[in-house]
Design an enzyme around this catalytic site. Sequence first.
Site, PDB file in Angstrom:
ATOM      1  N   ARG A 151     -34.316  72.616  98.800  1.00 47.23           N
ATOM      2  CA  ARG A 151     -35.609  73.197  99.199  1.00 47.23           C
ATOM      3  C   ARG A 151     -36.790  72.534  98.491  1.00 47.23           C
ATOM      4  NH1 ARG A 151     -38.705  78.426  98.292  1.00 47.23           N
ATOM      5  NH2 ARG A 151     -39.360  79.170 100.359  1.00 47.23           N
ATOM      6  N   ILE A 210     -43.382  77.971 104.287  1.00 46.95           N
ATOM      7  CA  ILE A 210     -41.927  77.756 104.348  1.00 46.95           C
ATOM      8  C   ILE A 210     -41.333  79.146 104.080  1.00 46.95           C
ATOM      9  CG2 ILE A 210     -41.903  77.024 101.905  1.00 46.95           C
ATOM     10  CD1 ILE A 210     -39.438  75.360 102.457  1.00 46.95           C
ATOM     11  N   SER A 211     -40.340  79.541 104.879  1.00 49.80           N
ATOM     12  CA  SER A 211     -39.809  80.906 104.801  1.00 49.80           C
ATOM     13  C   SER A 211     -39.142  81.214 103.466  1.00 49.80           C
ATOM     14  CB  SER A 211     -38.774  81.103 105.910  1.00 49.80           C
ATOM     15  OG  SER A 211     -39.288  80.670 107.132  1.00 49.80           O
ATOM     16  N   GLN A 212     -39.091  82.492 103.192  1.00 49.96           N
ATOM     17  CA  GLN A 212     -38.361  82.979 102.014  1.00 49.96           C
ATOM     18  C   GLN A 212     -36.873  82.637 102.197  1.00 49.96           C
ATOM     19  OE1 GLN A 212     -38.224  87.219 101.943  1.00 49.96           O
ATOM     20  NE2 GLN A 212     -37.299  87.324  99.912  1.00 49.96           N
TER      21      GLN A 212
END
Length: 273
Positions: free
Chosen positions: A93, A119-121
């Site tokens: 990530r 950016i998603s969790q």
Amino acid sequence: MRERSVTFILCLLSMVTIYTAVSGCSPGIGAERVETPTIAPGPIPIETGIPTETPISEEDPFFEARQRLVEEGIIGMGISDPLVIEAMGRTPRHLFVPEDYVDMAYVNHALPIGYGQTISQPYIVALMTQELGVHEGDRVLEIGTGSGYQAAVLAELGVEVFTIEIIGVLAEAATERLSGLGYENVHVRHADGYFGWEEEAPFDAVIVTAAPDHVPQPLLEQLTIGGVMVIPVGPVGWFQELWRIRRIDGANFRSTSLGGVTFVPFTRELRDE
Ligand code: SAH
């Protein structure tokens, strides 16, 4: 039973989201957590099942932080599919977030990626991926490429990913990033994802990572029979409901609510910048 506990967790997270919104934090993708998990030093328990023989090895300075995130923020929050857990443990990530946020890459939180997007969790990425229930070789459509991280996690599962991004600069950056990292099974397109990707349809799974106020009909039509869509639906600026929709036959779909979440809006304006 599992569905009930997922819903329970999501409900809890929704309540936390309300608190977060009230306390003035900007809503990101996915349910937010109030406490930021600290990355405490110390050995990683061995019973995690997270593989250590991955292309990203111990030489990766973020290896331990990523394992800890998987341990506490993925397995610890109820994700149980071993293949999804492995994929989360392999996907770097820190290579998908802006330089200024690299140190926070393995905190279980959505992060800004520019152009008002996030950016998603990681937990939400894992949850949505698990709910898609994909198998190696499946064809998956993603709407909302963003950084390319969700697409990379799917690619780690051995599926062919077709991902659409409405902001040109993000689409371009994600294309370069994904190909630079060797993700040959991800195809990025700059377009309004509302219409899906007709030429490549049908898809075994569709994942939407921005929130529309209704389910786009073309996306339903591009699902295979038995195919699954995971999509947040609801009003902009508030929180939405995450749905898993399975296509039963040509005309029938079965929807299951997975609880409340907060996503960036699904927009309709193609942007080149
Ligand atoms: N999946 C991404 C997170 C994306 S945030 C990741 O892992 O990083 C949601 C993204 O959806 C944003 O980049 C936004 O620009 C995009 N988006 C919003 N509406 C869209 C649409 N109609 N078609 C395609 N992309 C859209």
